[in-house]
Design a protein around this motif. Structure first.
Motif, PDB file in Angstrom:
ATOM      1  N   ARG A   1      11.584  43.127  -1.730  1.00 53.70           N
ATOM      2  CA  ARG A   1      10.284  43.806  -1.634  1.00 53.70           C
ATOM      3  C   ARG A   1       9.372  43.103  -0.641  1.00 53.70           C
ATOM      4  O   ARG A   1       9.226  41.880  -0.697  1.00 53.70           O
ATOM      5  CB  ARG A   1       9.643  43.806  -3.033  1.00 53.70           C
ATOM      6  N   GLU A   2       8.735  43.893   0.231  1.00 48.24           N
ATOM      7  CA  GLU A   2       7.740  43.332   1.143  1.00 48.24           C
ATOM      8  C   GLU A   2       6.520  42.954   0.288  1.00 48.24           C
ATOM      9  O   GLU A   2       6.088  43.740  -0.557  1.00 48.24           O
ATOM     10  CB  GLU A   2       7.381  44.382   2.205  1.00 48.24           C
ATOM     11  N   LEU A   3       5.964  41.762   0.492  1.00 45.01           N
ATOM     12  CA  LEU A   3       5.012  41.242  -0.494  1.00 45.01           C
ATOM     13  C   LEU A   3       3.583  41.064   0.018  1.00 45.01           C
ATOM     14  O   LEU A   3       2.663  40.896  -0.779  1.00 45.01           O
ATOM     15  CB  LEU A   3       5.540  39.874  -0.983  1.00 45.01           C
ATOM     16  N   THR A   4       3.387  41.081   1.315  1.00 48.58           N
ATOM     17  CA  THR A   4       2.041  40.753   1.803  1.00 48.58           C
ATOM     18  C   THR A   4       1.417  41.852   2.660  1.00 48.58           C
ATOM     19  O   THR A   4       0.403  41.631   3.309  1.00 48.58           O
ATOM     20  CB  THR A   4       2.074  39.440   2.633  1.00 48.58           C
ATOM     21  N   GLY A   5       2.038  43.051   2.672  1.00 48.29           N
ATOM     22  CA  GLY A   5       1.474  44.131   3.466  1.00 48.29           C
ATOM     23  C   GLY A   5       1.439  45.424   2.678  1.00 48.29           C
ATOM     24  O   GLY A   5       1.422  45.429   1.450  1.00 48.29           O
ATOM     25  N   GLY A   6       1.449  46.556   3.405  1.00 54.31           N
ATOM     26  CA  GLY A   6       1.485  47.852   2.743  1.00 54.31           C
ATOM     27  C   GLY A   6       0.167  48.222   2.093  1.00 54.31           C
ATOM     28  O   GLY A   6      -0.897  47.675   2.398  1.00 54.31           O
ATOM     29  N   ILE A   7       0.235  49.134   1.135  1.00 55.41           N
ATOM     30  CA  ILE A   7      -0.977  49.741   0.565  1.00 55.41           C
ATOM     31  C   ILE A   7      -1.811  48.750  -0.253  1.00 55.41           C
ATOM     32  O   ILE A   7      -3.005  48.963  -0.461  1.00 55.41           O
ATOM     33  CB  ILE A   7      -0.594  50.986  -0.271  1.00 55.41           C
ATOM     34  N   TYR A   8      -1.214  47.636  -0.710  1.00 50.02           N
ATOM     35  CA  TYR A   8      -1.993  46.681  -1.506  1.00 50.02           C
ATOM     36  C   TYR A   8      -2.984  45.889  -0.644  1.00 50.02           C
ATOM     37  O   TYR A   8      -3.910  45.279  -1.154  1.00 50.02           O
ATOM     38  CB  TYR A   8      -1.073  45.692  -2.244  1.00 50.02           C
TER      39      TYR A   8
ATOM     40  N   LYS B   1      -4.816  33.939 -10.060  1.00 46.79           N
ATOM     41  CA  LYS B   1      -5.324  33.757  -8.688  1.00 46.79           C
ATOM     42  C   LYS B   1      -4.571  32.626  -7.990  1.00 46.79           C
ATOM     43  O   LYS B   1      -4.364  32.641  -6.785  1.00 46.79           O
ATOM     44  CB  LYS B   1      -6.821  33.424  -8.721  1.00 46.79           C
ATOM     45  N   GLY B   2      -4.197  31.633  -8.783  1.00 46.00           N
ATOM     46  CA  GLY B   2      -3.453  30.501  -8.240  1.00 46.00           C
ATOM     47  C   GLY B   2      -2.103  30.942  -7.704  1.00 46.00           C
ATOM     48  O   GLY B   2      -1.642  30.495  -6.653  1.00 46.00           O
ATOM     49  N   LEU B   3      -1.493  31.878  -8.422  1.00 47.26           N
ATOM     50  CA  LEU B   3      -0.180  32.384  -8.024  1.00 47.26           C
ATOM     51  C   LEU B   3      -0.279  33.177  -6.716  1.00 47.26           C
ATOM     52  O   LEU B   3       0.494  32.960  -5.779  1.00 47.26           O
ATOM     53  CB  LEU B   3       0.352  33.273  -9.157  1.00 47.26           C
ATOM     54  N   LEU B   4      -1.269  34.082  -6.662  1.00 47.44           N
ATOM     55  CA  LEU B   4      -1.460  34.858  -5.428  1.00 47.44           C
ATOM     56  C   LEU B   4      -1.809  33.910  -4.281  1.00 47.44           C
ATOM     57  O   LEU B   4      -1.340  34.084  -3.156  1.00 47.44           O
ATOM     58  CB  LEU B   4      -2.576  35.895  -5.610  1.00 47.44           C
ATOM     59  N   GLY B   5      -2.598  32.891  -4.597  1.00 47.62           N
ATOM     60  CA  GLY B   5      -3.042  31.934  -3.583  1.00 47.62           C
ATOM     61  C   GLY B   5      -1.893  31.144  -2.991  1.00 47.62           C
ATOM     62  O   GLY B   5      -1.814  30.956  -1.783  1.00 47.62           O
ATOM     63  N   ILE B   6      -0.976  30.693  -3.835  1.00 46.82           N
ATOM     64  CA  ILE B   6       0.128  29.870  -3.307  1.00 46.82           C
ATOM     65  C   ILE B   6       1.089  30.748  -2.499  1.00 46.82           C
ATOM     66  O   ILE B   6       1.619  30.323  -1.472  1.00 46.82           O
ATOM     67  CB  ILE B   6       0.853  29.071  -4.423  1.00 46.82           C
ATOM     68  N   ARG B   7       1.276  32.016  -2.925  1.00 47.73           N
ATOM     69  CA  ARG B   7       2.126  32.926  -2.135  1.00 47.73           C
ATOM     70  C   ARG B   7       1.533  33.122  -0.750  1.00 47.73           C
ATOM     71  O   ARG B   7       2.232  33.122   0.254  1.00 47.73           O
ATOM     72  CB  ARG B   7       2.235  34.288  -2.837  1.00 47.73           C
ATOM     73  N   LYS B   8       0.202  33.277  -0.720  1.00 50.88           N
ATOM     74  CA  LYS B   8      -0.472  33.489   0.556  1.00 50.88           C
ATOM     75  C   LYS B   8      -0.403  32.220   1.406  1.00 50.88           C
ATOM     76  O   LYS B   8      -0.078  32.273   2.597  1.00 50.88           O
ATOM     77  CB  LYS B   8      -1.929  33.885   0.278  1.00 50.88           C
ATOM     78  N   ALA B   9      -0.705  31.083   0.790  1.00 50.32           N
ATOM     79  CA  ALA B   9      -0.739  29.820   1.541  1.00 50.32           C
ATOM     80  C   ALA B   9       0.624  29.499   2.151  1.00 50.32           C
ATOM     81  O   ALA B   9       0.707  28.905   3.220  1.00 50.32           O
ATOM     82  CB  ALA B   9      -1.181  28.679   0.623  1.00 50.32           C
ATOM     83  N   LEU B  10       1.685  29.912   1.484  1.00 48.68           N
ATOM     84  CA  LEU B  10       3.027  29.608   1.999  1.00 48.68           C
ATOM     85  C   LEU B  10       3.573  30.760   2.855  1.00 48.68           C
ATOM     86  O   LEU B  10       4.704  30.700   3.333  1.00 48.68           O
ATOM     87  CB  LEU B  10       3.988  29.323   0.836  1.00 48.68           C
ATOM     88  N   GLY B  11       2.788  31.832   3.010  1.00 47.71           N
ATOM     89  CA  GLY B  11       3.220  32.966   3.844  1.00 47.71           C
ATOM     90  C   GLY B  11       4.466  33.647   3.306  1.00 47.71           C
ATOM     91  O   GLY B  11       5.372  34.021   4.057  1.00 47.71           O
ATOM     92  N   LEU B  12       4.522  33.814   1.986  1.00 45.12           N
ATOM     93  CA  LEU B  12       5.728  34.374   1.362  1.00 45.12           C
ATOM     94  C   LEU B  12       5.668  35.906   1.402  1.00 45.12           C
ATOM     95  O   LEU B  12       5.043  36.526   0.560  1.00 45.12           O
ATOM     96  CB  LEU B  12       5.845  33.858  -0.079  1.00 45.12           C
ATOM     97  N   PHE B  13       6.314  36.491   2.387  1.00 44.49           N
ATOM     98  CA  PHE B  13       6.210  37.935   2.586  1.00 44.49           C
ATOM     99  C   PHE B  13       7.370  38.718   1.974  1.00 44.49           C
ATOM    100  O   PHE B  13       7.378  39.936   1.992  1.00 44.49           O
ATOM    101  CB  PHE B  13       6.108  38.258   4.083  1.00 44.49           C
ATOM    102  N   ALA B  14       8.370  38.009   1.465  1.00 41.34           N
ATOM    103  CA  ALA B  14       9.548  38.703   0.931  1.00 41.34           C
ATOM    104  C   ALA B  14       9.816  38.264  -0.499  1.00 41.34           C
ATOM    105  O   ALA B  14       9.873  37.076  -0.786  1.00 41.34           O
ATOM    106  CB  ALA B  14      10.775  38.386   1.788  1.00 41.34           C
ATOM    107  N   ASN B  15       9.947  39.237  -1.381  1.00 41.91           N
ATOM    108  CA  ASN B  15      10.259  38.929  -2.774  1.00 41.91           C
ATOM    109  C   ASN B  15      11.667  39.444  -3.082  1.00 41.91           C
ATOM    110  O   ASN B  15      11.943  40.628  -2.933  1.00 41.91           O
ATOM    111  CB  ASN B  15       9.220  39.610  -3.676  1.00 41.91           C
TER     112      ASN B  15
END
Ligand code: NAD
Length: 355
Positions: free
Chosen positions: A133-140, A88-102
């Motif tokens: 890869r787009e990381l913060t949108g799409g079907i997920y 959850k920490g990993l998903l949280g930091i990606r979200k907090a930093l707005g990391l949309f591209a992997n």
């Protein structure tokens, strides 16, 4: 240059320690100074503060120019409530930093050709693919989503949705990445069936007008999956949505055969990017000086290239890794007969000696 370092759990601290030695050496060589500050993420953060992503960690990351992560998780925290698990920490930091591209490069170094799952004649053509890869949108993340009963039977629903701005910004990242590589982007979608993919393709084509120097092609995802194993040498940068990217980036990584070798970068619009190896915390070998530090060292190289625009320094690290392999040094995960078996620290020593 300020770097927030998140060692995490398991082998995290071992591999990050070695990667930072490499960063310091390359900095010394080119007259660069890197300031590092540590913060807690994952299981170690739960132990110390009760949550996997303390606010202090978010603040430290936001105040930095780049974030270097080891890995998080382990059996010690597996039984916890999923809401406060290390991941959850990993998903949280990606979200907090707005990391949309992997960004995940899958490169097969000639020195490790034996590890590749493909036929030698295919390997001989080379394998150097970057999956964006787009990381913060799409079907997920799309709404509505549903898991329950409908018309008297079990029913599940997810929604694949993309706004134009989400497609445009990931396309830009891919075109920019291609400019630093061989200048070719292949956009992957399912535009023959999915409306969302037709929008995806139209927007990518439109954004391409700003990158006329980059070559753009398109593939349907089923064909792309096949082409990746049939002839990966045809690809430079692949750009695609969250679901297709999840699958294709694992496929591209897996065919190289060595999980301990592959770095990644997650980028936002202007926030600090997050650089990390693609593997996990490997609890089975933690604390034994057995981990391969090269994926983390190559993550530092990606950081130099993408966060700090230091192409020469990044090349220097990559070449030092190639030379260490050329000289026969191997950690357990990539060991082959007749090579020199080394541990985590000694592998980093070999890289350092080549800088
Ligand atoms: P893993 O990647 O940690 O390990 C899989 C196998 O690969 C293990 O046998 C391990 O020893 C080996 N391995 C991994 N990295 C290596 C390296 N650098 N050198 C040598 N061998 C290496 O995956 P897993 O076992 O499924 O997961 C372990 C923990 O890591 C879990 O808690 C999982 O949730 C977590 N995880 C974290 C991340 C992350 O932090 N980004 C990613 C994946 C898994």
């Amino acid at each position: 240059m300020k770097i927030c370092v998140l060692p995490g759990d398991g082998i995290g601290r071992e591999i990050v320690t070695q990667a930072l030695r490499v960063l310091e050496k390359v900095g010394g060589k080119y007259g660069r100074t890197f300031e590092t500050e540590e913060a807690l993420l994952g299981g170690c953060a739960i132990d110390a503060t009760g949550v996997p992503l303390p606010e202090e960690t978010v603040a430290k990351c936001q105040a930095s120019d780049a974030v270097l992560l080891g890995a998080v998780g382990g059996p010690k925290w597996d039984a916890l409530d999923p809401a406060i698990r290390p991941e959850k920490g990993l998903l949280g930091i990606r979200k907090a930093l707005g990391l949309f591209a992997n960004l995940r490069p899958a490169t097969l170094l000639p020195q490790l050709a034996d590890a590749c799952y493909l036929r030698p004649d295919i390997v001989a053509r080379g394998l150097d693919v970057m999956v964006v890869r787009e990381l913060t949108g799409g079907i997920y993340f799309g709404e509505p989503r549903f898991d329950g009963m409908k018309d008297g039977e079990r029913f599940g629903l997810n929604t694949m949705a993309y706004y134009e701005h989400e497609i445009r910004r990931i396309a830009r990242i891919a075109f920019e990445a291609a400019r630093k590589r061989s200048g070719r982007v292949c956009s992957v979608d399912k535009a023959n069936v999915l409306d969302v993919s037709r929008v995806w393709r139209e927007v990518v084509i439109d954004e391409h007008k700003n990158y006329a120097d980059v070559e753009l092609s398109h593939l349907y995802v089923d064909n792309a999956a096949m082409q990746l194993v049939r002839d990966p040498s045809q690809f430079d940068v692949i750009v695609t949505g969250n679901l297709f990217g999840d699958i294709l980036s694992d496929e591209a990584a897996a065919i190289t055969g060595s999980i301990g070798m592959l770095p990644s970068a997650s980028l936002g619009e202007s926030n600090p990017g997050l650089y990390e190896p693609i593997h996990g915390s490997a609890p089975d070998i933690a604390g034994q000086d057995k981990a391969n530090p090269l994926a983390t060292i190559l993550s530092v190289s990606m950081m130099l290239r993408h966060a700090f625009d230091m192409a020469e320094e990044a090349d220097c690290v990559e070449n030092a890794v190639k030379q260490a392999l050329e000289q026969g040094y191997r950690t357990g995960d990539i060991m082959q007969p007749g090579r020199k078996a080394v541990g985590c620290a000694a592998m980093a020593d070999a890289v350092l000696a080549n800088i």
